[in-house]
Design an enzyme around this catalytic site. Structure first.
Site, PDB file in Angstrom:
ATOM      1  N   GLY A  44       0.715  -1.113   0.077  1.00 27.36           N
ATOM      2  CA  GLY A  44      -0.036  -0.065   0.005  1.00 27.36           C
ATOM      3  C   GLY A  44       0.888   1.165   0.046  1.00 27.36           C
ATOM      4  N   GLY A  48      -1.826   7.578   0.174  1.00 26.09           N
ATOM      5  CA  GLY A  48      -1.958   7.934   1.598  1.00 26.09           C
ATOM      6  C   GLY A  48      -0.639   7.734   2.493  1.00 26.09           C
ATOM      7  N   GLY A  50       1.056   5.131   3.303  1.00 30.03           N
ATOM      8  CA  GLY A  50       1.901   4.227   2.934  1.00 30.03           C
ATOM      9  C   GLY A  50       2.867   5.107   1.775  1.00 30.03           C
ATOM     10  N   SER A 177      -5.447  -0.407  13.986  1.00 32.95           N
ATOM     11  CA  SER A 177      -6.386   0.516  14.129  1.00 32.95           C
ATOM     12  C   SER A 177      -7.113   0.577  15.489  1.00 32.95           C
ATOM     13  CB  SER A 177      -7.335   0.488  13.021  1.00 32.95           C
ATOM     14  OG  SER A 177      -8.652   1.447  13.216  1.00 32.95           O
ATOM     15  N   TYR A 202     -14.314  -4.877   9.369  1.00 35.04           N
ATOM     16  CA  TYR A 202     -12.831  -3.931   9.631  1.00 35.04           C
ATOM     17  C   TYR A 202     -12.396  -4.183  10.845  1.00 35.04           C
ATOM     18  CZ  TYR A 202      -9.592   0.126   9.167  1.00 35.04           C
ATOM     19  OH  TYR A 202      -8.671   0.902   9.400  1.00 35.04           O
TER      20      TYR A 202
END
Length: 327
Positions: A44, A48, A50, A177, A202
């Site tokens: 990734g 963003g 990454g 997260s 998620y």
């Protein structure tokens, strides 16, 4: 009418206070470490957080491999990194974490063509785009955020082990997260559709990453590889577009203003990848560039072991393969 204006004024002040507190307590990576001769992989790493991570590591002189499933995005990101850092040693490779075949092909390519792998940053992930199964029979959100990362990390372990040393172990970073706190360990229903709210899926995936990191750290004791999890905080990335684009746009603006930009969100992963003391611990959970405590359910050894076995079954990783990986 007066009461409404008063409530709005109180909410605005409250949000400003929260924003000022957040901005003043965001951790920043202070390491000045150079990375000439080192190879890092950022999944990734094309957008963003990454992309911010990849740019920072390239600026330190590392060979940087960025991976994502979108060719145009990857080519563009590589060009941007090279232009901004003047480091030509940046390579883009296709990787679709929603496909076990793609993960195995990608890992085989890395093992065949790279002499070393010093830092693996598992940053790739999706928000809540769909409630559907992949061709591998796993839930799309779970496979991209967890199962694909689980398989790829294990397949790359031989190169990480070969590269690491006692004084400078290889490092694996797993991006979790704050929403891991809402995650549930329901093995029988992880990959069902029309069962969970997508935000719950998620949260489940991010909880799984922490438990995976915990179990992997135990299995890597005595090996020159460390693995740690990071919570980047609330970051205004395009992951919020996966639900509703209009709502996502305003959410990104709100979070960027009061919480973290992508650059700020990248700091904890960079700290864990670069800081000397962070390289001396394994199986930890970092937030704002410091060791923190995840939710109690993320600290259960028994659950971590059960998750490991179930994950091996789902990604078709045999015990014989595992023996070879850890040999």
């Amino acid at each position: 009418m007066y009461e409404i204006f008063l409530i709005i004024a109180i909410l605005v002040i409250l949000f400003l206070v929260i924003g000022i507190h957040q901005k003043n307590t965001n951790g920043i990576c202070l390491s000045r470490r150079r990375l000439e001769g080192k190879t890092v992989l950022v999944t990734g790493g094309t957008a963003g957080m990454g992309l911010e991570i990849a740019k920072d590591l390239a600026d330190r002189g590392a060979r940087v491999i960025i991976a994502c499933p979108f060719n145009e995005e990857g080519v563009s990101a590589r060009k941007q990194i090279v232009e901004e850092t003047e480091n030509q040693n940046v390579e883009f490779k296709l990787l679709d974490l929603a496909s076990l075949e793609s993960v195995r092909k990608f890992a085989a390519n890395i093992l065949a063509n790279e002499e070393r792998l010093d830092i693996l940053i598992n940053n790739a992930g999706v928000g809540v785009p769909v409630d559907a199964l992949t061709t591998d029979g796993m839930h799309f959100i779970m496979q991209v955020n967890y199962y694909g990362t689980f398989l790829m990390t294990l397949l790359l372990l031989p190169l990480l082990k070969k590269t690491g040393s006692t004084n400078d172990p290889s490092r694996i970073i797993l991006t979790s997260s704050v929403l891991h706190q809402m995650g549930q360990m329901d093995f029988d229903n992880f990959n069902r559709t029309n069962y969970w709210y997508r935000l719950q899926i998620y949260g489940n995936s991010k909880l799984c990453l922490i438990l995976f990191g915990k179990e992997l750290a135990q299995r890597l004791k005595g090996v020159n590889v460390v693995v740690n999890c990071v919570d980047p905080g609330a970051v205004g990335t395009r992951i919020f577009d996966s639900g509703n684009r209009i709502a996502g746009f305003f959410l990104k603006m709100f979070i960027n203003t009061l919480f973290k930009t992508t650059w700020q969100g990248a700091q904890t992963a960079l700290h864990v990848a670069l800081d000397k003391k962070a390289g001396e611990v394994s199986g930890e959970f970092f937030k704002n560039c410091a060791i923190s405590e995840p939710a109690p359910r993320a600290r259960c050894d028994k659950t971590a072991k059960v998750l490991w076995e179930e994950s091996m079954r789902l990604v078709n990783l045999s015990n014989d393969e595992l023996v070879q990986i850890f040999r």
